[in-house]
Design a protein around this motif. Structure first.
Motif, mmCIF file in Angstrom:
data_model
loop_
_atom_site.group_PDB
_atom_site.id
_atom_site.type_symbol
_atom_site.label_atom_id
_atom_site.label_comp_id
_atom_site.label_asym_id
_atom_site.label_seq_id
_atom_site.Cartn_x
_atom_site.Cartn_y
_atom_site.Cartn_z
ATOM 1 N N GLY A 53 0.823 -1.199 0.000
ATOM 2 C CA GLY A 53 0.000 0.000 0.000
ATOM 3 C C GLY A 53 0.856 1.247 0.000
ATOM 4 O O GLY A 53 2.047 1.197 0.353
ATOM 5 N N THR A 54 0.273 2.360 -0.408
ATOM 6 C CA THR A 54 0.988 3.635 -0.395
ATOM 7 C C THR A 54 0.398 4.545 0.679
ATOM 8 O O THR A 54 -0.792 4.475 0.987
ATOM 9 N N LEU A 55 1.239 5.391 1.230
ATOM 10 C CA LEU A 55 0.814 6.294 2.292
ATOM 11 C C LEU A 55 0.358 7.630 1.711
ATOM 12 O O LEU A 55 0.852 8.060 0.660
ATOM 13 N N PRO A 56 -0.546 8.321 2.411
ATOM 14 C CA PRO A 56 -0.964 9.650 1.949
ATOM 15 C C PRO A 56 0.168 10.654 2.135
ATOM 16 O O PRO A 56 1.159 10.386 2.814
ATOM 17 N N SER A 57 0.038 11.806 1.530
ATOM 18 C CA SER A 57 1.043 12.859 1.701
ATOM 19 C C SER A 57 0.771 13.614 2.999
ATOM 20 O O SER A 57 -0.364 13.670 3.472
ATOM 21 N N GLY A 58 1.792 14.181 3.561
ATOM 22 C CA GLY A 58 1.634 14.944 4.801
ATOM 23 C C GLY A 58 1.883 14.071 6.020
ATOM 24 O O GLY A 58 1.354 12.957 6.121
ATOM 25 N N LYS A 59 2.694 14.558 6.943
ATOM 26 C CA LYS A 59 3.073 13.769 8.111
ATOM 27 C C LYS A 59 1.877 13.420 8.986
ATOM 28 O O LYS A 59 1.783 12.297 9.504
ATOM 29 N N ALA A 60 0.952 14.355 9.169
ATOM 30 C CA ALA A 60 -0.205 14.094 10.025
ATOM 31 C C ALA A 60 -1.046 12.957 9.467
ATOM 32 O O ALA A 60 -1.479 12.058 10.203
ATOM 33 N N ALA A 61 -1.279 12.990 8.154
ATOM 34 C CA ALA A 61 -2.071 11.936 7.518
ATOM 35 C C ALA A 61 -1.344 10.601 7.585
ATOM 36 O O ALA A 61 -1.956 9.549 7.816
ATOM 37 N N LYS A 62 -0.023 10.635 7.392
ATOM 38 C CA LYS A 62 0.757 9.404 7.482
ATOM 39 C C LYS A 62 0.706 8.830 8.890
ATOM 40 O O LYS A 62 0.537 7.611 9.079
ATOM 41 N N THR A 63 0.861 9.701 9.868
ATOM 42 C CA THR A 63 0.825 9.259 11.260
ATOM 43 C C THR A 63 -0.492 8.586 11.586
ATOM 44 O O THR A 63 -0.534 7.498 12.178
ATOM 45 N N SER A 64 -1.590 9.212 11.200
ATOM 46 C CA SER A 64 -2.915 8.661 11.461
ATOM 47 C C SER A 64 -3.099 7.307 10.782
ATOM 48 O O SER A 64 -3.618 6.357 11.374
ATOM 49 N N THR A 65 -2.650 7.213 9.538
ATOM 50 C CA THR A 65 -2.778 5.967 8.782
ATOM 51 C C THR A 65 -1.964 4.852 9.425
ATOM 52 O O THR A 65 -2.433 3.718 9.572
ATOM 53 N N LEU A 66 -0.744 5.160 9.818
ATOM 54 C CA LEU A 66 0.128 4.152 10.416
ATOM 55 C C LEU A 66 -0.394 3.674 11.765
ATOM 56 O O LEU A 66 -0.302 2.479 12.082
ATOM 57 N N ILE A 67 -0.930 4.568 12.553
ATOM 58 C CA ILE A 67 -1.507 4.175 13.847
ATOM 59 C C ILE A 67 -2.645 3.191 13.627
ATOM 60 O O ILE A 67 -2.761 2.168 14.313
ATOM 61 N N GLN A 68 -3.507 3.488 12.651
ATOM 62 C CA GLN A 68 -4.625 2.601 12.362
ATOM 63 C C GLN A 68 -4.146 1.252 11.835
ATOM 64 O O GLN A 68 -4.671 0.195 12.216
ATOM 65 N N LEU A 69 -3.136 1.275 10.964
ATOM 66 C CA LEU A 69 -2.593 0.030 10.420
ATOM 67 C C LEU A 69 -2.026 -0.853 11.538
ATOM 68 O O LEU A 69 -2.213 -2.082 11.529
ATOM 69 N N LEU A 70 -1.354 -0.260 12.496
ATOM 70 C CA LEU A 70 -0.777 -1.038 13.586
ATOM 71 C C LEU A 70 -1.850 -1.598 14.512
ATOM 72 O O LEU A 70 -1.668 -2.677 15.092
ATOM 73 N N LYS A 71 -2.970 -0.914 14.633
ATOM 74 C CA LYS A 71 -4.086 -1.456 15.406
ATOM 75 C C LYS A 71 -4.627 -2.714 14.740
ATOM 76 O O LYS A 71 -5.019 -3.679 15.402
ATOM 77 N N GLU A 72 -4.662 -2.667 13.415
ATOM 78 C CA GLU A 72 -5.195 -3.797 12.654
ATOM 79 C C GLU A 72 -4.179 -4.913 12.476
ATOM 80 O O GLU A 72 -4.552 -6.070 12.236
ATOM 81 N N HIS A 73 -2.886 -4.564 12.592
ATOM 82 C CA HIS A 73 -1.817 -5.531 12.345
ATOM 83 C C HIS A 73 -0.795 -5.497 13.479
ATOM 84 O O HIS A 73 0.267 -4.871 13.348
ATOM 85 N N PRO A 74 -1.091 -6.166 14.592
ATOM 86 C CA PRO A 74 -0.164 -6.142 15.738
ATOM 87 C C PRO A 74 1.189 -6.769 15.435
ATOM 88 O O PRO A 74 2.155 -6.528 16.157
ATOM 89 N N GLU A 75 1.270 -7.566 14.354
ATOM 90 C CA GLU A 75 2.574 -8.125 13.965
ATOM 91 C C GLU A 75 3.482 -7.079 13.358
ATOM 92 O O GLU A 75 4.690 -7.291 13.213
ATOM 93 N N GLY A 76 2.916 -5.899 13.011
ATOM 94 C CA GLY A 76 3.689 -4.820 12.433
ATOM 95 C C GLY A 76 3.556 -4.748 10.918
ATOM 96 O O GLY A 76 2.920 -5.613 10.286
#
Length: 236
Positions: free
Chosen positions: A102-125
């Motif tokens: 997958g690709t990340l959105p532009s902007g650090k805030a959007a990336k941060t939010s996306t990554l936090i959600q991804l880690l909630k869904e994928h505890p393996e990382g």
């Protein structure tokens, strides 16, 4: 009137519910333990294989999370066979685990939010890639406002470290790999467990039915006996 068999059945139902709930929440409990390194992490074997090494660590943690005893056998070389073709494939399957891209959105805030959600869904990382380096790490978790990762680069401390100590940053990251579906047999164990308890419930049903039939027969015999006793006294 409640019998001992009815009580047993209620206890079995409670056991079934408890076991199913335990099966549902056990992965979450194990996810906390993933923050303690049980041997998940290693360094890339050569230059240019940071994505492969990070993917192998991700798959290793997923296998551990699923309770597989051979999780230690997930290595860079074992994953290479299905995942590597001059670079880490965007989509591949290792054993029963399907990995996607997958690709990340532009902007650090959007990336941060996306990554936090991804880690909630994928505890393996997830494998986080920074094209500007270029370099990849295994992003492991977001704890107390801090992203942690394991960086396969040899010049970075081994194990789980804050991303601020790694070779990449959230702001400069661009894409990621993650486990799309997990076909490991943990779900099968749940089904087998449920089936076993259901069989026990069926057995309890049969015992209850037999007990009720015996009780009814005994009651009928007692009624007949009482009737004959009454008639005998009446005409004596």
């Amino acid at each position: 009137m409640e019998t001992a068999s009815h009580t047993i059945r209620r206890k079995l139902i409670a056991l079934l519910v408890s076991l199913v709930m335990l099966a549902m929440f056990l992965p979450g409990a194990l996810a906390v333990d993933l923050n303690v390194d049980a041997g998940f992490y290693f360094k890339q074997s050569r230059g240019g294989t940071c994505t492969l090494a990070s993917a192998a660590m991700m798959l290793r943690r997923r296998a551990y999370l699923d309770g597989l005893s051979d999780w230690v056998d997930v290595t860079e070389n074992s994953v290479r066979k299905t995942a590597w073709s001059g670079g880490l494939s965007h989509s591949f399957t290792y054993k029963s685990m399907q990995v996607g891209y997958g690709t990340l959105p532009s902007g650090k805030a959007a990336k941060t939010s996306t990554l936090i959600q991804l880690l909630k869904e994928h505890p393996e990382g997830i494998v986080l890639y920074d094209r500007s380096q270029p370099h990849a790490v295994l992003l492991t978790d977001y704890t107390n406002g801090v992203f942690y990762c394991s960086d396969p680069a040899g010049n970075i401390s081994a194990g789980r470290v804050p991303i601020s100590s790694a070779s990449v940053s959230v702001g400069s990251s661009s894409c990621y790999w993650y486990i799309v579906s997990d076909g490991n047999p943990s779900a099968v164990v749940d089904e087998e467990l449920t089936e076993a308890v259901v069989e026990a419930l069926d057995q309890a049903d049969a015992e209850i039915a037999a007990e009720e039939a015996a009780t009814e027969t005994a009651a009928e015999k007692q009624t007949t006996s009482d009737t004959w006793d009454w008639l005998g006294k009446l005409f004596s």
